[in-house]
Write an enzyme that holds these catalytic residues in place. Structure first.
Site, short mmCIF file in Angstrom:
data_model
loop_
_atom_site.label_atom_id
_atom_site.label_comp_id
_atom_site.label_asym_id
_atom_site.label_seq_id
_atom_site.Cartn_x
_atom_site.Cartn_y
_atom_site.Cartn_z
CD GLN A 306 -3.01 0.53 -0.05
OE1 GLN A 306 -3.19 -0.64 -0.33
NE2 GLN A 306 -3.57 1.51 -0.74
CG HIS A 309 -0.98 2.49 -4.13
ND1 HIS A 309 -1.30 2.39 -5.46
CD2 HIS A 309 -1.55 1.42 -3.54
CE1 HIS A 309 -2.02 1.31 -5.66
NE2 HIS A 309 -2.19 0.70 -4.51
CD GLU A 375 -8.30 3.01 -0.73
OE1 GLU A 375 -8.46 2.92 -1.96
OE2 GLU A 375 -7.28 3.51 -0.22
CG HIS A 376 -7.42 -1.15 0.68
ND1 HIS A 376 -6.72 0.00 0.38
CD2 HIS A 376 -8.00 -1.56 -0.47
CE1 HIS A 376 -6.85 0.26 -0.91
NE2 HIS A 376 -7.63 -0.67 -1.45
CG ASP A 409 -4.90 -3.32 -5.17
OD1 ASP A 409 -5.93 -2.72 -4.82
OD2 ASP A 409 -3.78 -3.12 -4.67
CG HIS A 469 -49.12 20.31 -2.28
ND1 HIS A 469 -48.57 21.51 -2.69
CD2 HIS A 469 -48.12 19.37 -2.41
CE1 HIS A 469 -47.32 21.30 -3.05
NE2 HIS A 469 -47.01 20.02 -2.89
#
Length: 492
Positions: A306, A309, A375-376, A409, A469
């Site tokens: 990770q 990245h 996220e993960h 991934d 209405h």
């Protein structure tokens, strides 16, 4: 320095971490600048800054960088000088050259033909082609299963029927990053999902596309490939591109999805409204919950995967075992030392904002993870599935030692475009549902049977002070004369 060349450390989520260090010299040596030091830590340098559960607090930050937003607005304004209508194709190519999307001497268009994409696919080795086909198949199977999970419905209502229909949007815009590394997997995750949803038109955008990216576009069935990136790509998909001597017309998209840099995120925030977007993504992150049964070298490998990245990525380890934390930290140092460049330098920078937390129990690990909403989220504990099912907030869940996040991934099936920066508290990752519209309908066949509903509507409308209405409901009543008839002296 161009807009694209600058890299801002832009966290969408800030963890205020109080590092444990009594020596100011140690603080300067081992503690990242965003961490304060108040009590001792181990004297050796750590890859993962050690903190206690009490030292982790959450502050949600705007994922849109203010400087990038200003720059994105300027780029979009340049592409649409009149402030409306499609993007000017010649200006798009000029911007693409200036920002490095295509070479400065590029004599072609801002699009790449489907024939060139196919040629790139045909040029792969058998191994590469088979892997791409396998990943495409698995993602497609999962996305199609998602699509089948939601269907049209119809129920009875007083005097009639009501229901909803599920239908895809017309055109989808899919972005795939093309900066630090080519990401053909993002092409598949976005475009294949749009196709499974049923979109008629799928447009892909990625700057400086590598052959493998073009090959992925071919197998994903993209109708058009824009070789531009950043805010200019998002604007082109949102507003369309007018036909010109430098390129074909590009239709406007109904929804734009896919991860990107801070200019992509800023531009998505600008165009949201004229078109839909999936999410405003921040830096990537992984959180591993590990107990004494975890294998330190496996956990370390996942944290490094990770961290490579981006320099602003974040790797987090939560454990109830100090030995595991120490072993993982040592394994990270060992594995980093033999990682090739530029991956190693990128990961080392990312580890400067990464950390480890020693917890009293796995339940405390879960509670901290839920606050962070990573996220993960990897679970490497005994009874991993039971632990995973206790977790409430995350983008994607990876259960057990063998369910590596990298398998997600690269196409185990579920989408890898996931919410970052704590947004997993209220949303999920990219799916066919981002491209679908659920639209409701109702009809009344039996006027008499619908009267209880009419009566209720009259009462509620007047309680809300909406006389028009109430009168519209009275026009359907079999027992009440509409007020407008009374005031006009009756009549038809």
């Amino acid at each position: 320095m161009t807009v694209r060349e600058s890299q801002a450390a832009w966290p969408s989520i800030l963890f205020i971490l109080v590092a444990l260090c009594s020596s100011s010299s140690l603080t300067k040596a081992f503690v990242p600048p965003h961490i304060s030091a108040v009590s001792p830590i181990m004297p050796d340098e750590r890859m993962l800054t050690p903190v206690t559960p009490a030292d982790v607090s959450l502050e949600i930050k705007d994922p849109v960088d203010e400087t990038a937003l200003s720059q994105a607005k300027a780029i979009i304004g340049e592409l649409r000088p009149n402030g409306n209508g499609p993007v000017d194709g010649k200006k798009l190519l000029d911007v693409a050259k200036r920002l490095g999307d295509v070479p400065a001497d590029h004599a072609g268009s801002y699009t790449i033909s489907v024939e060139d994409c196919k040629a790139a696919f045909d040029g792969l080795t058998d191994t590469e082609r088979n892997s791409l086909l396998n990943i495409h198949r698995r993602v497609k199977v999962f996305a199609e299963a998602q699509r089948k999970s939601v269907t049209d419905i119809e129920i009875d209502i007083p005097g009639g029927k009501a229901g909803h229909t599920v239908s895809p949007c017309r055109a989808a815009g899919c972005y795939a990053p093309g900066g630090r590394y080519p990401l053909p997997s993002s092409v598949i995750m976005t475009a294949v999902t749009a196709r499974a949803a049923g979109c008629d038109t799928v447009i892909l955008a990625s700057p400086r596309p590598a052959p493998i990216t073009l090959a992925a576009a071919h197998i994903a069935g993209a109708d058009l490939f824009l070789c531009v990136g950043g805010a200019q790509a998002v604007a082109s998909m949102a507003y369309g591109v007018g036909e010109s001597e430098v390129g074909a017309a590009v239709p406007s998209c109904d929804v734009i999805v896919g991860p990107g840099n801070k200019w992509v995120t800023a531009a998505k925030s600008i165009v949201s409204g004229p078109c839909g977007i999936d999410m405003l993504a921040g830096p990537s992150e992984v959180l591993v919950v590990a107990d004494e049964t975890a294998k330190a070298e496996v956990v370390a490998a996942d944290l490094i995967a990770q961290a490579e990245h981006d320099v602003v990525a974040r790797a987090i380890l939560l454990s109830n075992s100090q030995k595991i934390i120490d072993d993982v930290d040592a394994a990270v140092a060992t594995q980093l030392a033999c990682l090739p460049e530029p991956n190693q330098s990128t990961a080392r920078e990312a580890f400067k904002q990464s950390f480890a937390v020693i917890c009293d129990s796995v339940d405390e690990c879960i509670a901290i993870s839920d606050d962070i909403a990573p996220e993960h989220l990897e679970i490497q504990t005994k009874d991993a599935m039971a632990v995973g099912m206790k977790c409430k907030n995350y983008g994607g869940l990876f259960v057990g030692e063998h369910a590596a996040e990298v398998l997600g991934d690269y196409g185990a099936g579920p989408n890898h475009t996931l919410p970052t920066g704590g947004t997993g508290r209220y949303t999920g990752g990219l799916s066919v549902f981002n491209f679908l519209r659920i639209r409701t309908w109702m009809r009344v066949d039996d006027k008499q049977a619908s009267q209880p509903m009419v009566d209720d509507s009259i009462v509620m409308a007047r309680l809300e002070g909406l006389e028009g209405h109430a009168r519209a409901a009275e026009a359907r009543s079999t027992t009440v004369e509409p007020a407008y008839k009374k005031q006009n002296g009756g009549g038809n």
